[in-house]
Design a protein around this motif. Structure first.
Motif, PDB file in Angstrom:
ATOM      1  N   VAL A 378       0.842  -1.197   0.000  1.00  0.00           N
ATOM      2  CA  VAL A 378       0.000   0.000   0.000  1.00  0.00           C
ATOM      3  C   VAL A 378       0.877   1.247   0.000  1.00  0.00           C
ATOM      4  N   VAL A 379       0.603   2.146  -0.922  1.00  0.00           N
ATOM      5  CA  VAL A 379       1.324   3.417  -1.020  1.00  0.00           C
ATOM      6  C   VAL A 379       0.367   4.533  -0.607  1.00  0.00           C
ATOM      7  N   ASP A 380       0.722   5.237   0.453  1.00  0.00           N
ATOM      8  CA  ASP A 380      -0.090   6.313   1.020  1.00  0.00           C
ATOM      9  C   ASP A 380       0.553   7.642   0.643  1.00  0.00           C
ATOM     10  N   VAL A 381      -0.144   8.447  -0.181  1.00  0.00           N
ATOM     11  CA  VAL A 381       0.463   9.681  -0.686  1.00  0.00           C
ATOM     12  C   VAL A 381       0.025  10.922   0.094  1.00  0.00           C
ATOM     13  N   ARG A 382      -0.567  10.720   1.255  1.00  0.00           N
ATOM     14  CA  ARG A 382      -0.946  11.865   2.085  1.00  0.00           C
ATOM     15  C   ARG A 382       0.291  12.522   2.712  1.00  0.00           C
ATOM     16  N   LYS A 383       0.067  13.648   3.359  1.00  0.00           N
ATOM     17  CA  LYS A 383       1.162  14.346   4.045  1.00  0.00           C
ATOM     18  C   LYS A 383       1.602  13.567   5.280  1.00  0.00           C
ATOM     19  N   ASP A 384       2.801  13.878   5.754  1.00  0.00           N
ATOM     20  CA  ASP A 384       3.349  13.196   6.930  1.00  0.00           C
ATOM     21  C   ASP A 384       2.386  13.234   8.105  1.00  0.00           C
ATOM     22  N   GLY A 385       1.844  14.416   8.387  1.00  0.00           N
ATOM     23  CA  GLY A 385       0.966  14.567   9.536  1.00  0.00           C
ATOM     24  C   GLY A 385      -0.274  13.701   9.444  1.00  0.00           C
ATOM     25  N   GLU A 386      -0.849  13.614   8.253  1.00  0.00           N
ATOM     26  CA  GLU A 386      -2.029  12.776   8.059  1.00  0.00           C
ATOM     27  C   GLU A 386      -1.686  11.306   8.276  1.00  0.00           C
ATOM     28  N   TYR A 387      -0.560  10.901   7.742  1.00  0.00           N
ATOM     29  CA  TYR A 387      -0.121   9.516   7.865  1.00  0.00           C
ATOM     30  C   TYR A 387       0.075   9.136   9.331  1.00  0.00           C
ATOM     31  N   ASN A 412       7.845  -1.972 -10.839  1.00  0.00           N
ATOM     32  CA  ASN A 412       6.672  -2.110 -11.704  1.00  0.00           C
ATOM     33  C   ASN A 412       6.238  -3.565 -11.863  1.00  0.00           C
ATOM     34  N   GLU A 413       7.060  -4.499 -11.394  1.00  0.00           N
ATOM     35  CA  GLU A 413       6.683  -5.910 -11.448  1.00  0.00           C
ATOM     36  C   GLU A 413       5.824  -6.305 -10.247  1.00  0.00           C
ATOM     37  N   GLU A 414       5.794  -5.442  -9.245  1.00  0.00           N
ATOM     38  CA  GLU A 414       5.061  -5.740  -8.010  1.00  0.00           C
ATOM     39  C   GLU A 414       3.842  -4.828  -7.901  1.00  0.00           C
ATOM     40  N   HIS A 415       2.665  -5.430  -7.896  1.00  0.00           N
ATOM     41  CA  HIS A 415       1.441  -4.641  -7.829  1.00  0.00           C
ATOM     42  C   HIS A 415       1.328  -3.922  -6.481  1.00  0.00           C
ATOM     43  N   PHE A 416       0.808  -2.689  -6.523  1.00  0.00           N
ATOM     44  CA  PHE A 416       0.570  -1.955  -5.279  1.00  0.00           C
ATOM     45  C   PHE A 416      -0.767  -1.213  -5.370  1.00  0.00           C
ATOM     46  N   VAL A 417      -1.255  -0.820  -4.219  1.00  0.00           N
ATOM     47  CA  VAL A 417      -2.489  -0.046  -4.105  1.00  0.00           C
ATOM     48  C   VAL A 417      -2.126   1.347  -3.627  1.00  0.00           C
ATOM     49  N   ILE A 418      -2.687   2.370  -4.248  1.00  0.00           N
ATOM     50  CA  ILE A 418      -2.334   3.747  -3.925  1.00  0.00           C
ATOM     51  C   ILE A 418      -3.581   4.499  -3.466  1.00  0.00           C
ATOM     52  N   HIS A 419      -3.410   5.323  -2.428  1.00  0.00           N
ATOM     53  CA  HIS A 419      -4.551   6.111  -1.947  1.00  0.00           C
ATOM     54  C   HIS A 419      -4.065   7.397  -1.294  1.00  0.00           C
ATOM     55  N   CYS A 420      -4.992   8.340  -1.127  1.00  0.00           N
ATOM     56  CA  CYS A 420      -4.730   9.559  -0.350  1.00  0.00           C
ATOM     57  C   CYS A 420      -5.844   9.676   0.684  1.00  0.00           C
ATOM     58  N   ALA A 421      -6.313  10.885   0.956  1.00  0.00           N
ATOM     59  CA  ALA A 421      -7.390  11.052   1.937  1.00  0.00           C
ATOM     60  C   ALA A 421      -8.761  10.849   1.311  1.00  0.00           C
ATOM     61  N   GLY A 422      -8.932  11.357   0.073  1.00  0.00           N
ATOM     62  CA  GLY A 422     -10.248  11.274  -0.545  1.00  0.00           C
ATOM     63  C   GLY A 422     -10.269  10.922  -2.015  1.00  0.00           C
ATOM     64  N   GLY A 423      -9.102  10.793  -2.639  1.00  0.00           N
ATOM     65  CA  GLY A 423      -9.033  10.408  -4.045  1.00  0.00           C
ATOM     66  C   GLY A 423      -8.511  11.474  -4.982  1.00  0.00           C
ATOM     67  N   TYR A 424      -8.392  12.699  -4.517  1.00  0.00           N
ATOM     68  CA  TYR A 424      -7.907  13.789  -5.362  1.00  0.00           C
ATOM     69  C   TYR A 424      -6.412  13.661  -5.621  1.00  0.00           C
ATOM     70  N   ARG A 425      -5.638  13.577  -4.547  1.00  0.00           N
ATOM     71  CA  ARG A 425      -4.178  13.521  -4.688  1.00  0.00           C
ATOM     72  C   ARG A 425      -3.699  12.188  -5.246  1.00  0.00           C
TER      73      ARG A 425
END
Length: 468
Positions: A378-387, A412-425
C-alpha cells in the motif's frame, strides 16, 4: 469606512479592499483585476494605493495590471527593490485614504521587505493590521523562503521575525483586528487556523509562536516541522519582483479552442504537457495517453505549482466545457502563463474520433477490503501529519509532494495499491506514475476516508504499525 476581505479558498489567500470617502486601497490583490475594478465602479471611488505586504512566493499578485488600469501607486515596505515603478515606504510612514490612515510597520523575518499595515480609523484609533505573512492566525510566516536572496540562515531570519513581532506587533492593543494574507491550507505556514479574521488579543493567547518565552524557543519552534517549500515559489517571487505579462494578454492567448489534429501537433512540436483538469471520477475512465490529472475542483493551482514546477512549461488543456476560463485564471495566479489552448470538445471529442485512450484502474474501498491481505503493498500519498494520525498497517509513506524522489523506487513488477485522503491527490499521483510507465497499481476511490470504514487493519494515532 469599509473593510472587505476577499478570500480565495483554493489559494487560502486574503486580499483586502478598504474604502473611505471617495478613495480606496487594495492590499495584496490577486492576478485578475476584474473583481477589484467592479467594486471600485460600484462604490464610485478612486483607487489611490495598492499595498503589497511583501514579494509573494505562492501566487502572482495583480499589482502591475491593477496599477496600469487605475493609475494607483504601488507601495512596498522598506528595503524592497522591485524592477518597476513603486513607492518604497519608510518605516512608520503614513498614507491617507479618505479620512483613514495606513501606517507602515516594517516587520522583516518572513522576507526582508515584509511589512504590516496598521489601519487608523477616522477617529484616530488603531483599528486593524494587515499582517501579510508576518503573522497568521495560529502561526507566523515561514522564515526559510528568503535565504538565497538575503544570504541569511533560516535561524537568522527567524530571529528577525521574532524581533519584528515583539517590537512592532505585540505592543499593539488587544482589540486590534488581525487580517492575515493566508489561512489554513497555505504552504506559507504550518499551523494556521481555519478562521480568517481574529483579534490580536486572542492570538496572543492562542498562537504558539507568540507564546514562546524567548527568542531561542521561538526560533526552534517556528522552524520545527517545516516541509520543503514548493519549487515554484522562487519563480513566483521573481515574477512579482520583476514583472509579468498582463493577465488580459495571457487570457487572450490561452482561451483558444484547438482541434484534435492541431492538439496532437502542438503536443509533439512544443513539448507541451497535457493537463487534464476533469474530476478524478471522470479522468480514470479514459484520458489522452500521458495526460496529468489535477482536478479543477480542489487545491488546483497549488498542486499545479508543486507538480509541474516550471512556470515556463507549455501546457495544453483538457477541461470540462465551460471551465476553460476558470482554469486559465487559476493557472495564471501561480504564474503558469504558457497555456497554448484547450482541446475543442474536451475528451469526448477525442474519444469519439477513435484516438488512442488510456485509463486508471480504480476500485472502491470495499473492493480493496475484499482483496486485501497482509502481503498487499500500500502506497499512502498523504502528508506526513495525516499519515502519522492513522494509516493502513505497513503502508508506505510516500507524500505526493515528494513523488519525484520516490517514484523511481517502485518496482513495476510488483502490484501496489495507492490512496490519499479522498481520491484527489492519489489520482494526481496515479496519472504521473502512469505517464512514466509505472502502471502495475490500483487506486482507491474515496481514499483513507473510506478505507477507515472497512476492516482493513489500521494504526492507532501516533503509532507506526500497531493495528486497531
Amino acid at each position: 469606512m469599509k473593510i472587505e476581505q476577499i478570500y480565495t479558498g483554493c489559494l487560502a489567500q486574503g486580499a483586502y479592499y478598504i474604502v473611505s470617502g471617495n478613495e480606496a486601497a487594495i492590499i495584496d490583490p490577486l492576478r485578475e483585476t476584474k473583481p477589484y475594478l467592479e467594486r471600485l465602479e460600484k462604490d464610485k471611488v478612486t483607487l489611490k494605493y495598492i499595498f503589497e505586504t511583501h514579494f509573494h512566493a505562492d501566487f502572482v499578485s495583480g499589482h502591475l495590471d491593477l496599477s496600469e488600469k487605475t493609475g494607483a501607486d504601488i507601495v512596498y515596505g522598506p528595503t524592497a527593490q522591485p524592477d518597476f515603478k513603486a513607492t518604497i515606504a519608510e518605516d512608520e510612514q503614513i498614507f491617507e485614504i479618505g479620512a483613514v490612515k495606513i501606517k507602515v510597520l516594517h516587520t522583516p523575518g518572513h522576507t526582508m521587505e515584509s511589512s504590516t499595515y496598521l489601519l487608523i480609523d477616522e477617529d484616530g484609533r488603531e483599528t486593524a493590521i494587515f499582517s501579510g505573512d508576518t503573522l497568521f492566525l495560529g502561526d507566523v510566516g515561514r522564515p526559510d523562503l528568503a535565504q538565497k536572496a538575503t544570504h541569511l540562515t533560516q535561524e537568522q531570519l527567524a530571529g528577525l521575525l521574532y524581533e519584528s513581532l515583539q517590537h512592532k506587533i505585540m505592543p499593539l492593543p488587544d482589540d486590534i483586528v488581525v487580517y492575515p494574507a493566508h489561512g489554513a491550507g497555505s504552504a506559507c505556514g504550518k499551523n494556521m487556523q481555519k478562521e480568517t479574521v481574529d483579534t490580536l488579543g486572542n492570538q496572543k493567547k492562542t498562537n504558539y509562536a507568540l507564546l514562546q518565552p524567548d527568542k531561542e524557543s521561538f526560533i526552534r519552534e517556528v522552524l520545527h516541522g517545516l516541509s520543503a517549500p514548493p519549487a515554484y515559489f522562487g519563480m513566483n517571487v521573481a515574477m512579482n519582483k520583476g514583472g509579468y505579462k498582463s493577465f488580459d494578454e495571457v487570457m487572450r492567448k490561452a482561451n483558444t479552442p484547438v482541434s484534435i489534429e492541431d492538439f496532437e501537433t502542438l503536443a509533439e512540436q512544443s513539448g507541451a504537457l497535457i493537463l487534464d483538469t476533469r474530476p478524478a471520477a471522470e479522468f480514470h475512465k479514459g484520458f489522452i495517453p500521458n495526460s496529468i490529472n489535477i482536478g479543477l475542483k480542489g487545491d488546483f493551482a497549488p498542486w499545479v505549482g508543486a507538480m509541474i514546477v516550471d512556470v515556463q512549461q507549455p501546457i495544453l488543456l483538457v477541461s470540462e466545457p465551460g471551465t476553460e476560463e476558470e482554469v486559465i485564471t487559476r493557472l495564471s495566479r501561480v504564474g503558469f502563463d504558457h497555456v497554448l489552448g484547450f482541446l475543442d470538445g474536451s475528451f469526448a471529442s477525442w474519444k469519439s474520433s477513435g484516438k488512442e485512450i488510456d485509463s486508471i484502474h480504480r476500485i472502491s474501498a470495499e473492493e480493496f477490503a475484499q482483496r486485501y491481505t497482509e502481503d498487499t503493498k500500500v502506497v499512502d500519498v498523504r502528508k506526513d501529519g495525516e499519515y502519522h494520525v492513522a494509516h493502513v498497517v505497513n503502508a508506505l509513506k510516500m507524500p505526493l509532494a515528494e513523488i519525484n524522489d520516490w517514484a523511481s523506487s517502485l518496482n513495476n513488477e510488483e502490484h501496489f495499491v495507492i490512496h490519499c485522503a479522498g481520491g484527489y491527490r492519489s489520482m494526481i499521483a496515479a496519472s504521473i506514475l502512469n505517464s512514466r510507465g509505472i502502471r502495475n497499481f490500483t487506486e482507491v476511490e474515496g481514499g483513507f476516508a473510506k478505507i477507515k470504514e472497512t476492516q482493513i487493519p489500521k494504526t492507532e494515532a501516533g503509532c507506526t504499525n500497531k493495528a486497531v
